[in-house]
Design a protein around this motif. Sequence first.
Motif, PDB file in Angstrom:
ATOM      1  N   GLY B 462     -44.647 -43.093  -6.919  1.00  0.00           N
ATOM      2  CA  GLY B 462     -46.120 -43.126  -5.732  1.00  0.00           C
ATOM      3  C   GLY B 462     -46.941 -41.679  -6.620  1.00  0.00           C
ATOM      4  N   THR B 465     -50.474 -42.024  -6.157  1.00  0.00           N
ATOM      5  CA  THR B 465     -51.048 -42.125  -5.247  1.00  0.00           C
ATOM      6  C   THR B 465     -51.917 -40.923  -4.371  1.00  0.00           C
ATOM      7  OG1 THR B 465     -49.160 -42.976  -3.779  1.00  0.00           O
ATOM      8  CG2 THR B 465     -50.640 -42.393  -2.114  1.00  0.00           C
ATOM      9  N   HIS B 514     -49.990 -45.201   0.475  1.00  0.00           N
ATOM     10  CA  HIS B 514     -50.865 -45.251   1.573  1.00  0.00           C
ATOM     11  C   HIS B 514     -50.004 -46.503   2.650  1.00  0.00           C
ATOM     12  CE1 HIS B 514     -53.703 -43.005  -0.096  1.00  0.00           C
ATOM     13  NE2 HIS B 514     -53.288 -43.168  -1.722  1.00  0.00           N
TER      14      HIS B 514
END
Lengths: 156, 771
Positions: B462, B465, B514
């Motif tokens: 991620g 992000t 998130h």
Amino acid sequence: MSERAAAKAHGPRREIFTFVVGDAGYCIEIEHVLEIRAWTETTTMPQTPEYVTGLMNLRGIVVPVIDLSLRLGLGRAAATPRHVIIIVRVSDQTVGFLVQGVSDILTVEEGDLKPVPRVSLPATQSFVKGVYTLSDQLIRAVDVHQILPDRDGMAA
Amino acid sequence: MDDLRNGFFQECDELFEGLVEGLNALDEGRGSRETINAMFRAVHSIKGGAGAFKLDQLVSFAHAFETALDDIRLGKVAADAPVVALLFTASDHLSDLVEAARRGRDRGREADPDRASAVLRALKALSGGEGDASGDPTTAQSAVVAEFEAIKLDLGLDDPAVFAGAGHPAGAGGDGADRTGRFRIQFRAYRDLFETGNDPALLFRALGELGALSVRVDDSAVAPLGQFDWCEPVLNWTLDLVAKPGVAEDRLREVFEFVEEVCSFEIKRIPAAQSLSGQAETADLCAMLPGHSVGDAGGRTPPVAEPDLGDGAVSGNERAVCETTCGATTCGETVGQASAPADEGQIIGAVSAPPVSECAPLDGKGHTIRVDLQRVDRLINLVGELVISESMLSQSMGALPVSSTAEIDIAMGQLKQLSGMLQESVMAIRAQPVRGLFQRMSRILRESARQAGKSARLVTQGEATEVDKTVTERLVEPLTHMIRNAVDHGLEDADTRRARGKTERGTITLTAAHRSGRVVITLSDDGGGIDRDKVRAMAVEKGLIAPLETLSRSESDNLLFLSGFSTAGEVSNLSGRGVGMDVVRAEIQSLGGRVTLASVAGEGTTVTISLPLTLAVMEGMIVQTAGETIVVPATVLRETVLASEAVVHEVMNGDSVLQMRDGLVPIVDLGRALGYSAETGPLAAQSLLLIEDDAGNRTALAVDRMIDQREVVIKGLEQNFGQVPGIAAATILGDGRIALIVDIEQLLALPGSIAPPEVLQNAEARGARHV
């Protein structure tokens, strides 16, 4: 605001902004004054000295308002809609001074600043760095740095 | 000059990002030829820039690095584990050199001379001490020049406008012309193409990634301004593509897959022998420009991208083109053909920029501009004020008599929506992917592992992000602490790991995601987990808990966050000096976040950090107490109950507790805790907000009334006022008045805010512990 006092021909001069607190005349240097606002209701802050009336919204900026009367030891100003808030900039802080009313912008000579007579209240004395005598009235020069000791001091 | 210098260093940051990404890919065995190419280009660009600024040390090191990469690229050296490790070290060192140069110490003492010479030697050994001819600073500089040129926009479009993709030699160079496919594409957009939100520029950009692309536009059908129907596309494009090896016609068709219905296009394969007129022209035109050699058959070719051909290629069609451009300006960027000419300018930059080119910067991720952060912040403040004014306006509109028309309501609705969207987009400007942060952490991990004599790798997930810039900056320190902790205390040494049936190399996983309006970052290791008995013994020894106190698992794990706590048997260089997790926690909390820890013995430890997306807005419950309006952050809020419907026991002196299924929760009157009133309100008429802090301590806040839960703009108090205990910040409500945002944890830690100790001994003991 109105016509300026006749300037004398000699000596360094400065402009002062005069206002009324507890029916008496006070002043600060004009360079500290940002603007004048009508009295507005403020949001009370907990854990703060009594003379901090609260917070006001100055176009999106949170500005603390100080009751100058209380700070000078003259008792709480019974704030009415006729009171005004002078928005003052000191170093990098913006604060509001709640006063009874604003009077004038005057040009004075720096040499005209006389020491404070030893008759006033001790609290007043520490916040007033001198007086100007102008025709028939006495204008007390407020030391803005003393009014706001420092950030932590105010919030304590 | 300073600006250029700063620009170079900023660019270096981006290049390093790409470099480390490539290294990680290699490390995980998913590196391809393009990965190495990309890394090579990054190092090459750094070297080029450094050469321009006479950073000699940097240049010579980058040169050695580049040579090694070149050898790997050419297949002379295999990218096996030791080589990758060396490359990692080299990249760290290069980054140190850049950092030193940034601080102006290039000619002075260097951070780690031993490592420098060691790495240099290793790199030279790798490439057999040869390879000086490739890429001297002159070539490198031209690479930098090329980057600048590639961005140049020329909106005064000329016809035939010829734009060649950078990198590949324009003519039929020595670059194996037989292997490459040559295609000519005739493209014409229908009106629907624009109406469906497509853009030829994007299609061309995608094509540009498949090879060297030259684009010509036929604007002969453009009518003079006035007769011009800007809704009807009239431009015809001819695209010549020298495809990269292995790119078949299908790949080209894929580009048009989603627009098949809304445009006409024809793809023709051109035999290699046939000269491409477009390229021939390019070559001719470029030849006219001094200092631009084209069709260089050598390996590293100076770029041919020179969009600003303007004066050299004036054609008879100039008038029409000029009118097209004017048309574009007049009609604005609405749907339709008129916007196309303006887009053309971007194609120039876009087509020549993608990673196809050999000398272009590493990232083909997108186009960015660098803006002074202060300007962005000012914009954010202004938009915040706009949102407040908007809600003030709508509130006073609501006070108007009903006779006011529905049109105003619609307009107000639109205004509200627009200002909301504006606020969101402005906030997004400050958002940055955590990639850079994670890459810094991978370096920290390597260094800590080396110092601790353990083998470890960092797996990141991620990275894309996005988090507020301030948050990423302030996360560096806590994450560094956590990584060091994980390496030092978390991972076992190789022998223990083997005995436990784990791989010798420890894995630390860093993820970002998130989740319901917050950013959740987790750091987990596959180490030994937390030794709860040891933690307990330690806590007792340090007087942090009573010897007989029973602790739940999570309570026990969270003891680690207490100040002055360290379980390391001996103090090591890395961590264990008793500062660490409490600092981590303080920093995270000051960002409005929460940190929790979970551990499974023998399997590892996971630390979870949950952060607000932005520091400018937060979700808050607006309540009224003692006549004041107060905002309680929603992050600590668990549930709300009406006191009249809950089981409440009065203990004494008006102090009460709320009975929950799993125990008693002290009730604190918010107005009294803040000092607004000496008395507690009539409890029966109040609402209770059940809040829970990170350590799991619960408190019920009694308030007079709950008003609304909504997003509030955070206005700091520090600037004009200083810190106030129990108050986190202020916000401005819809009516223009200021409301205070309470800092619950701080508030409850204030003396006199919590119920008497004899009643709630356990609760208070907990309260005292997390102070």
